[in-house]
Scaffold this motif. Structure first.
Motif, PDB file in Angstrom:
ATOM      1  N   LEU A  35     -31.081 -22.416 -16.392  1.00  0.00           N
ATOM      2  CA  LEU A  35     -30.204 -22.630 -15.237  1.00  0.00           C
ATOM      3  C   LEU A  35     -29.977 -21.343 -14.450  1.00  0.00           C
ATOM      4  O   LEU A  35     -30.058 -21.341 -13.216  1.00  0.00           O
ATOM      5  CB  LEU A  35     -28.873 -23.230 -15.693  1.00  0.00           C
ATOM      6  N   PHE A  36     -29.678 -20.245 -15.148  1.00  0.00           N
ATOM      7  CA  PHE A  36     -29.472 -18.978 -14.442  1.00  0.00           C
ATOM      8  C   PHE A  36     -30.741 -18.569 -13.698  1.00  0.00           C
ATOM      9  O   PHE A  36     -30.685 -18.159 -12.538  1.00  0.00           O
ATOM     10  CB  PHE A  36     -29.050 -17.857 -15.398  1.00  0.00           C
ATOM     11  N   PHE A  37     -31.896 -18.692 -14.358  1.00  0.00           N
ATOM     12  CA  PHE A  37     -33.142 -18.284 -13.718  1.00  0.00           C
ATOM     13  C   PHE A  37     -33.427 -19.114 -12.470  1.00  0.00           C
ATOM     14  O   PHE A  37     -33.753 -18.571 -11.412  1.00  0.00           O
ATOM     15  CB  PHE A  37     -34.312 -18.391 -14.699  1.00  0.00           C
ATOM     16  N   VAL A  38     -33.287 -20.423 -12.577  1.00  0.00           N
ATOM     17  CA  VAL A  38     -33.605 -21.302 -11.452  1.00  0.00           C
ATOM     18  C   VAL A  38     -32.642 -21.079 -10.289  1.00  0.00           C
ATOM     19  O   VAL A  38     -33.073 -20.903  -9.137  1.00  0.00           O
ATOM     20  CB  VAL A  38     -33.596 -22.782 -11.899  1.00  0.00           C
ATOM     21  N   PHE A  39     -31.342 -21.066 -10.565  1.00  0.00           N
ATOM     22  CA  PHE A  39     -30.378 -20.935  -9.470  1.00  0.00           C
ATOM     23  C   PHE A  39     -30.461 -19.579  -8.774  1.00  0.00           C
ATOM     24  O   PHE A  39     -30.424 -19.495  -7.545  1.00  0.00           O
ATOM     25  CB  PHE A  39     -28.953 -21.202  -9.960  1.00  0.00           C
ATOM     26  N   VAL A  40     -30.593 -18.512  -9.544  1.00  0.00           N
ATOM     27  CA  VAL A  40     -30.693 -17.182  -8.924  1.00  0.00           C
ATOM     28  C   VAL A  40     -32.000 -17.066  -8.146  1.00  0.00           C
ATOM     29  O   VAL A  40     -32.020 -16.551  -7.024  1.00  0.00           O
ATOM     30  CB  VAL A  40     -30.568 -16.074  -9.992  1.00  0.00           C
ATOM     31  N   CYS A  43     -31.720 -18.983  -4.860  1.00  0.00           N
ATOM     32  CA  CYS A  43     -30.881 -18.254  -3.883  1.00  0.00           C
ATOM     33  C   CYS A  43     -31.628 -17.066  -3.296  1.00  0.00           C
ATOM     34  O   CYS A  43     -31.590 -16.843  -2.076  1.00  0.00           O
ATOM     35  CB  CYS A  43     -29.592 -17.786  -4.549  1.00  0.00           C
ATOM     36  N   TYR A  44     -32.323 -16.302  -4.144  1.00  0.00           N
ATOM     37  CA  TYR A  44     -33.071 -15.154  -3.637  1.00  0.00           C
ATOM     38  C   TYR A  44     -34.239 -15.603  -2.756  1.00  0.00           C
ATOM     39  O   TYR A  44     -34.540 -14.959  -1.744  1.00  0.00           O
ATOM     40  CB  TYR A  44     -33.578 -14.284  -4.776  1.00  0.00           C
ATOM     41  N   ALA A  45     -34.899 -16.706  -3.114  1.00  0.00           N
ATOM     42  CA  ALA A  45     -36.009 -17.201  -2.303  1.00  0.00           C
ATOM     43  C   ALA A  45     -35.514 -17.685  -0.940  1.00  0.00           C
ATOM     44  O   ALA A  45     -36.158 -17.439   0.087  1.00  0.00           O
ATOM     45  CB  ALA A  45     -36.734 -18.329  -3.031  1.00  0.00           C
ATOM     46  N   LEU A  46     -34.382 -18.366  -0.927  1.00  0.00           N
ATOM     47  CA  LEU A  46     -33.829 -18.819   0.347  1.00  0.00           C
ATOM     48  C   LEU A  46     -33.371 -17.650   1.206  1.00  0.00           C
ATOM     49  O   LEU A  46     -33.446 -17.704   2.431  1.00  0.00           O
ATOM     50  CB  LEU A  46     -32.664 -19.786   0.110  1.00  0.00           C
ATOM     51  N   SER A  47     -32.902 -16.589   0.569  1.00  0.00           N
ATOM     52  CA  SER A  47     -32.459 -15.432   1.351  1.00  0.00           C
ATOM     53  C   SER A  47     -33.640 -14.683   1.957  1.00  0.00           C
ATOM     54  O   SER A  47     -33.457 -13.902   2.891  1.00  0.00           O
ATOM     55  CB  SER A  47     -31.618 -14.493   0.495  1.00  0.00           C
ATOM     56  N   ALA A  48     -34.842 -14.926   1.458  1.00  0.00           N
ATOM     57  CA  ALA A  48     -36.025 -14.296   2.037  1.00  0.00           C
ATOM     58  C   ALA A  48     -36.357 -14.886   3.399  1.00  0.00           C
ATOM     59  O   ALA A  48     -37.079 -14.267   4.178  1.00  0.00           O
ATOM     60  CB  ALA A  48     -37.212 -14.434   1.092  1.00  0.00           C
ATOM     61  N   THR A  49     -35.837 -16.072   3.687  1.00  0.00           N
ATOM     62  CA  THR A  49     -36.035 -16.649   5.017  1.00  0.00           C
ATOM     63  C   THR A  49     -35.011 -16.033   5.968  1.00  0.00           C
ATOM     64  O   THR A  49     -33.915 -15.644   5.570  1.00  0.00           O
ATOM     65  CB  THR A  49     -35.847 -18.171   4.999  1.00  0.00           C
ATOM     66  N   LEU A  61     -24.123 -12.848  -6.858  1.00  0.00           N
ATOM     67  CA  LEU A  61     -22.973 -13.192  -7.711  1.00  0.00           C
ATOM     68  C   LEU A  61     -23.416 -13.937  -8.971  1.00  0.00           C
ATOM     69  O   LEU A  61     -22.906 -13.663 -10.073  1.00  0.00           O
ATOM     70  CB  LEU A  61     -21.968 -14.031  -6.918  1.00  0.00           C
ATOM     71  N   LEU A  62     -24.369 -14.852  -8.828  1.00  0.00           N
ATOM     72  CA  LEU A  62     -24.891 -15.552 -10.004  1.00  0.00           C
ATOM     73  C   LEU A  62     -25.639 -14.598 -10.929  1.00  0.00           C
ATOM     74  O   LEU A  62     -25.563 -14.714 -12.157  1.00  0.00           O
ATOM     75  CB  LEU A  62     -25.820 -16.687  -9.577  1.00  0.00           C
ATOM     76  N   HIS A  63     -26.365 -13.651 -10.361  1.00  0.00           N
ATOM     77  CA  HIS A  63     -27.076 -12.650 -11.152  1.00  0.00           C
ATOM     78  C   HIS A  63     -26.081 -11.806 -11.951  1.00  0.00           C
ATOM     79  O   HIS A  63     -26.277 -11.557 -13.143  1.00  0.00           O
ATOM     80  CB  HIS A  63     -27.902 -11.770 -10.211  1.00  0.00           C
ATOM     81  N   LEU A  64     -25.020 -11.393 -11.304  1.00  0.00           N
ATOM     82  CA  LEU A  64     -23.978 -10.625 -11.989  1.00  0.00           C
ATOM     83  C   LEU A  64     -23.304 -11.459 -13.071  1.00  0.00           C
ATOM     84  O   LEU A  64     -23.022 -10.958 -14.174  1.00  0.00           O
ATOM     85  CB  LEU A  64     -22.943 -10.139 -10.966  1.00  0.00           C
ATOM     86  N   TRP A  65     -23.074 -12.726 -12.793  1.00  0.00           N
ATOM     87  CA  TRP A  65     -22.476 -13.623 -13.784  1.00  0.00           C
ATOM     88  C   TRP A  65     -23.382 -13.762 -15.004  1.00  0.00           C
ATOM     89  O   TRP A  65     -22.913 -13.788 -16.145  1.00  0.00           O
ATOM     90  CB  TRP A  65     -22.198 -14.981 -13.146  1.00  0.00           C
TER      91      TRP A  65
END
Length: 78
Positions: A35-40, A43-49, A61-65
């Motif tokens: 779950l952590f791997f997929v969600f982070v 989010c990072y892939a979407l931020s590349a757009t 924030l999820l990475h830090l969590w």
């Protein structure tokens, strides 16, 4: 693992710095790791757009969590 603050938890937290969810995988928590791997990653892939660049904030924030979760993990038997 011996519990919170143990050497295993420190190693797991360090693993999470490089790949989110790797620390949970080291601790044997496969679902949490996935779950952590997929969600982070999403989010990072979407931020590349350019359009969804703000998604790095929830990703970070999820990475830090994930890092904190691995560091504070206590096995249920203790």
């Amino acid at each position: 693992m011996a519990g919170q603050g143990s050497g295993g938890n420190v190693i797991a937290a360090i693993c999470n710095i490089f790949i989110p969810g790797l620390g949970q995988l080291v601790q044997g928590r496969i679902l949490a790791a996935l779950l952590f791997f997929v969600f982070v990653s999403v989010c990072y892939a979407l931020s590349a757009t350019v359009i969804l660049i703000f998604m790095w904030i929830p990703g970070a924030l999820l990475h830090l969590w994930a890092i904190i979760d691995a560091a504070k993990f206590r096995s249920p038997g203790l």
